[in-house]
Motif scaffolding. Structure first.
Motif, PDB file in Angstrom:
ATOM      1  N   ASP A  29      12.294  73.605  40.128  1.00 29.44           N
ATOM      2  CA  ASP A  29      12.056  72.058  40.315  1.00 29.44           C
ATOM      3  C   ASP A  29      11.907  71.518  41.479  1.00 29.44           C
ATOM      4  O   ASP A  29      11.269  70.445  41.547  1.00 29.44           O
ATOM      5  CB  ASP A  29      13.560  71.854  39.553  1.00 29.44           C
ATOM      6  N   TYR A  30      12.663  71.932  42.620  1.00 21.23           N
ATOM      7  CA  TYR A  30      12.372  71.438  43.877  1.00 21.23           C
ATOM      8  C   TYR A  30      11.104  71.495  44.147  1.00 21.23           C
ATOM      9  O   TYR A  30      10.140  70.304  44.785  1.00 21.23           O
ATOM     10  CB  TYR A  30      13.258  72.379  44.749  1.00 21.23           C
ATOM     11  N   THR A  31      10.437  72.471  44.220  1.00 16.34           N
ATOM     12  CA  THR A  31       8.930  72.579  44.304  1.00 16.34           C
ATOM     13  C   THR A  31       8.075  71.512  43.516  1.00 16.34           C
ATOM     14  O   THR A  31       6.851  70.941  44.061  1.00 16.34           O
ATOM     15  CB  THR A  31       8.327  74.055  44.371  1.00 16.34           C
ATOM     16  N   GLU A  32       8.573  71.520  42.264  1.00 12.12           N
ATOM     17  CA  GLU A  32       7.635  70.514  41.256  1.00 12.12           C
ATOM     18  C   GLU A  32       7.584  69.384  41.625  1.00 12.12           C
ATOM     19  O   GLU A  32       6.696  68.443  41.602  1.00 12.12           O
ATOM     20  CB  GLU A  32       8.102  70.818  40.038  1.00 12.12           C
ATOM     21  N   LYS A  33       8.797  68.842  42.557  1.00 12.82           N
ATOM     22  CA  LYS A  33       9.026  67.267  42.936  1.00 12.82           C
ATOM     23  C   LYS A  33       8.255  67.263  44.090  1.00 12.82           C
ATOM     24  O   LYS A  33       8.350  66.076  44.673  1.00 12.82           O
ATOM     25  CB  LYS A  33      10.283  67.268  42.803  1.00 12.82           C
ATOM     26  N   MET A  34       7.927  68.359  44.814  1.00 11.43           N
ATOM     27  CA  MET A  34       7.416  68.166  46.337  1.00 11.43           C
ATOM     28  C   MET A  34       5.918  67.477  46.264  1.00 11.43           C
ATOM     29  O   MET A  34       5.289  67.626  45.388  1.00 11.43           O
ATOM     30  CB  MET A  34       7.374  69.515  47.088  1.00 11.43           C
ATOM     31  N   THR A  35       5.599  66.848  47.333  1.00 10.16           N
ATOM     32  CA  THR A  35       4.441  66.404  47.579  1.00 10.16           C
ATOM     33  C   THR A  35       3.618  67.633  47.693  1.00 10.16           C
ATOM     34  O   THR A  35       3.901  68.582  48.212  1.00 10.16           O
ATOM     35  CB  THR A  35       4.181  65.477  48.666  1.00 10.16           C
ATOM     36  N   PRO A  36       2.493  67.835  46.809  1.00  7.34           N
ATOM     37  CA  PRO A  36       1.575  69.068  46.890  1.00  7.34           C
ATOM     38  C   PRO A  36       1.236  69.467  48.322  1.00  7.34           C
ATOM     39  O   PRO A  36       1.060  68.592  49.358  1.00  7.34           O
ATOM     40  CB  PRO A  36       0.214  68.570  46.368  1.00  7.34           C
ATOM     41  N   TYR A  37       1.665  70.690  48.546  1.00  4.53           N
ATOM     42  CA  TYR A  37       1.973  71.103  50.014  1.00  4.53           C
ATOM     43  C   TYR A  37       1.134  72.378  50.333  1.00  4.53           C
ATOM     44  O   TYR A  37       1.229  73.307  49.469  1.00  4.53           O
ATOM     45  CB  TYR A  37       3.384  71.501  50.111  1.00  4.53           C
ATOM     46  N   ARG A  38       0.496  72.310  51.449  1.00  2.00           N
ATOM     47  CA  ARG A  38      -0.128  73.615  52.050  1.00  2.00           C
ATOM     48  C   ARG A  38       1.140  74.468  52.909  1.00  2.00           C
ATOM     49  O   ARG A  38       1.142  73.671  53.709  1.00  2.00           O
ATOM     50  CB  ARG A  38      -1.035  73.181  52.789  1.00  2.00           C
ATOM     51  N   THR A  39       1.345  75.593  52.535  1.00  2.00           N
ATOM     52  CA  THR A  39       2.751  76.072  53.319  1.00  2.00           C
ATOM     53  C   THR A  39       2.212  76.399  54.642  1.00  2.00           C
ATOM     54  O   THR A  39       1.209  76.313  55.042  1.00  2.00           O
ATOM     55  CB  THR A  39       3.216  77.272  52.569  1.00  2.00           C
ATOM     56  N   SER A  40       3.294  76.370  55.315  1.00  2.00           N
ATOM     57  CA  SER A  40       3.112  76.879  56.977  1.00  2.00           C
ATOM     58  C   SER A  40       2.429  78.065  57.152  1.00  2.00           C
ATOM     59  O   SER A  40       1.492  77.946  57.982  1.00  2.00           O
ATOM     60  CB  SER A  40       4.598  76.652  57.600  1.00  2.00           C
ATOM     61  N   MET A  41       2.716  79.068  56.359  1.00  2.00           N
ATOM     62  CA  MET A  41       1.802  80.234  56.389  1.00  2.00           C
ATOM     63  C   MET A  41       0.382  80.079  56.208  1.00  2.00           C
ATOM     64  O   MET A  41      -0.596  80.648  56.915  1.00  2.00           O
ATOM     65  CB  MET A  41       2.358  81.412  55.659  1.00  2.00           C
ATOM     66  N   LYS A  42       0.113  79.347  55.148  1.00  2.00           N
ATOM     67  CA  LYS A  42      -1.199  79.037  54.978  1.00  2.00           C
ATOM     68  C   LYS A  42      -1.972  78.243  55.867  1.00  2.00           C
ATOM     69  O   LYS A  42      -3.220  78.317  56.138  1.00  2.00           O
ATOM     70  CB  LYS A  42      -1.298  78.088  53.362  1.00  2.00           C
ATOM     71  N   ILE A  43      -1.252  77.323  56.474  1.00  2.00           N
ATOM     72  CA  ILE A  43      -1.831  76.540  57.641  1.00  2.00           C
ATOM     73  C   ILE A  43      -2.225  77.249  58.874  1.00  2.00           C
ATOM     74  O   ILE A  43      -2.986  77.442  59.395  1.00  2.00           O
ATOM     75  CB  ILE A  43      -0.931  75.195  58.084  1.00  2.00           C
ATOM     76  N   ASP A  44      -1.272  78.355  59.075  1.00  2.00           N
ATOM     77  CA  ASP A  44      -1.630  79.375  60.129  1.00  2.00           C
ATOM     78  C   ASP A  44      -2.761  80.163  59.703  1.00  2.00           C
ATOM     79  O   ASP A  44      -3.490  80.387  60.655  1.00  2.00           O
ATOM     80  CB  ASP A  44      -0.180  80.198  60.233  1.00  2.00           C
ATOM     81  N   TYR A  45      -2.842  80.400  58.531  1.00  2.00           N
ATOM     82  CA  TYR A  45      -3.790  81.307  58.081  1.00  2.00           C
ATOM     83  C   TYR A  45      -5.198  80.682  58.219  1.00  2.00           C
ATOM     84  O   TYR A  45      -6.134  81.515  58.755  1.00  2.00           O
ATOM     85  CB  TYR A  45      -3.663  81.955  56.576  1.00  2.00           C
ATOM     86  N   ASP A  46      -5.310  79.521  57.583  1.00  2.00           N
ATOM     87  CA  ASP A  46      -6.728  78.745  57.891  1.00  2.00           C
ATOM     88  C   ASP A  46      -7.127  78.433  59.320  1.00  2.00           C
ATOM     89  O   ASP A  46      -8.245  78.210  59.546  1.00  2.00           O
ATOM     90  CB  ASP A  46      -6.344  77.211  57.148  1.00  2.00           C
ATOM     91  N   GLU A  47      -5.922  78.189  60.103  1.00  2.00           N
ATOM     92  CA  GLU A  47      -6.052  77.853  61.453  1.00  2.00           C
ATOM     93  C   GLU A  47      -6.350  79.058  62.270  1.00  2.00           C
ATOM     94  O   GLU A  47      -6.434  79.091  63.573  1.00  2.00           O
ATOM     95  CB  GLU A  47      -4.974  77.286  61.961  1.00  2.00           C
TER      96      GLU A  47
END
Ligand SMILES: NC(=O)C1=CN([C@@H]2O[C@H](COP(=O)(O)OP(=O)(O)OC[C@H]3O[C@@H](n4cnc5c(N)ncnc54)[C@H](OP(=O)(O)O)[C@@H]3O)[C@@H](O)[C@H]2O)C=CC1
Ligand SMILES: CC(C)(CO)C(=O)C(=O)O
Length: 322
Positions: free
Chosen positions: A257-275
């Motif tokens: 439920d917490y995640t469904e209410k979150m603003t769509p989010y690129r996780t920190s690990m995904k940001i690290d991967y992309d960078e």
């Protein structure tokens, strides 16, 4: 140096002035606490121009901060916040001893498991606490932090082997400082339980976001991936249980439920991967997996996720020419 510490106030050090450390440190300085920031690539910029916080709660700027590029120049502090990526924790053996007062405490605010144990070997277990941050923040430019959502912290005392540490006076004092800075704090009697609870979120979402190249909302919108998230969460509960920590099945629904209410989010690990930065695979996935395995419980989905992430991380590091 901005020295604002009235008698009785604690002096803070922030080791790693990034998305998390920069945000919390700036919030503490804004309400008058004395904060010392260790910087890296943007040291010169921050020394000259300070920090800019763009926040869902209101933007603010600190034109002058106590900025350092070397711990040897920093004063000994009462509370030393570890806010590096865990992939940089090999630096802590040099960083921590000069900056933590004899009766001070190191507060590990990083994601994952097992870091307090490593820090205890460096400074002694009486000088370690952990915190779990429910925060969505990114460093977008030198000295510029974008706080998107949430900010609450759960604090816990570390005792050897993660025995429950109960509630202590120093936890309450640190909580008072953060609450003065409008950061909501929960005090946890059992740090290991709190760490497992946070991993119920981090293992599935951080891991799958990288392996499946997806944001949190994409993982939630598809029935197959949502089911995978739930199954991974179930395995985290099994890992917790193997170490004697019971997390109710209802907690899974709370996290969904917490995640469904979150603003769509690129996780920190995904940001690290992309960078193309190193991934926090060992702290977030490897350490809890090893702890559960040592306690006699197999976690096959998490084990597969771990191996996939190790492979992707290794490939990513090959491309990183920094
Ligand atoms: N961001 C978030 O919303 C959340 C983060 N966390 C956790 O918090 C921890 C920190 O993450 P986050 O703040 O996002 O990461 P960032 O990369 O934004 O911050 C880490 C900081 O450490 C600095 N650093 C690296 N090497 C050194 C060095 N040798 N000396 C001094 N500073 C150094 C980096 O500087 P430089 O970039 O100049 O190299 C960077 O500013 C992680 O464990 C993460 O999982 C937990 C919950 C939420
Ligand atoms: C759960 C979340 C998003 C903070 O709330 C987080 O821990 C992360 O991105 O690593």
């Amino acid at each position: 140096m901005i020295s604002t510490t009235p008698k009785g106030d604690r002096r803070y050090a922030i080791l790693g002035t990034g998305a998390l450390g920069g945000y919390y440190g700036a919030c503490l300085q804004r309400v008058g606490l004395e904060v010392h920031f260790l910087l890296h690539r943007d040291y010169q910029h921050v020394r000259e121009q300070g920090l800019v916080i763009e926040s869902a709660d209101g933007d603010f700027t600190l034109p002058v901060v106590n900025a350092y590029d070397d711990v040897a120049q920093m004063p000994a502090c009462d509370v030393v916040i570890v806010a590096l990526k865990t992939t940089q924790n090999h630096l802590l053996s040099d960083m921590l001893p000069p900056v933590v007062k004899d009766d001070g405490v190191v507060l590990v605010l990083q994601n994952g498991m097992g870091i307090e144990q490593e820090v205890a070997q460096l400074v002694g277990s009486k000088r370690v606490m952990g915190g779990l941050c429910f925060l969505c923040s990114n460093k977008v430019e030198p000295g510029h932090i974008h706080h998107l959502d949430y900010k609450q912290i759960t604090l816990g005392e570390y005792l050897p082997d993660y025995q429950p540490g109960g509630l202590t006076q120093r936890m309450r004092q640190i909580a008072d400082d953060f609450e003065r800075a409008s950061i909501p704090i929960t005090l946890a009697e059992d740090l290991l339980l709190a760490r497992w609870q946070k991993l119920v979120w981090n293992i599935p979402y951080n891991g799958l976001s990288v392996v499946l190249d997806a944001t949190t909302n994409e993982l939630m919108a598809d029935n197959s991936t949502r089911s995978l998230v739930e199954q991974l969460m179930g395995e985290v509960l099994a890992g917790a249980s193997a170490t004697g920590r019971k997390i109710s099945d209802r907690f899974i629904q709370t996290m969904l439920d917490y995640t469904e209410k979150m603003t769509p989010y690129r996780t920190s690990m995904k940001i690290d991967y992309d960078e193309r930065r190193p991934l926090e695979v060992e702290a977030i996935v490897g350490n809890p997996l090893r702890v559960a395995t040592a306690a006699g419980t197999d976690l096959p989905l998490i084990s597969m996720l771990y191996r996939q992430l190790k492979f992707l991380d290794m490939q990513n590091r090959r491309f990183n020419t920094d």
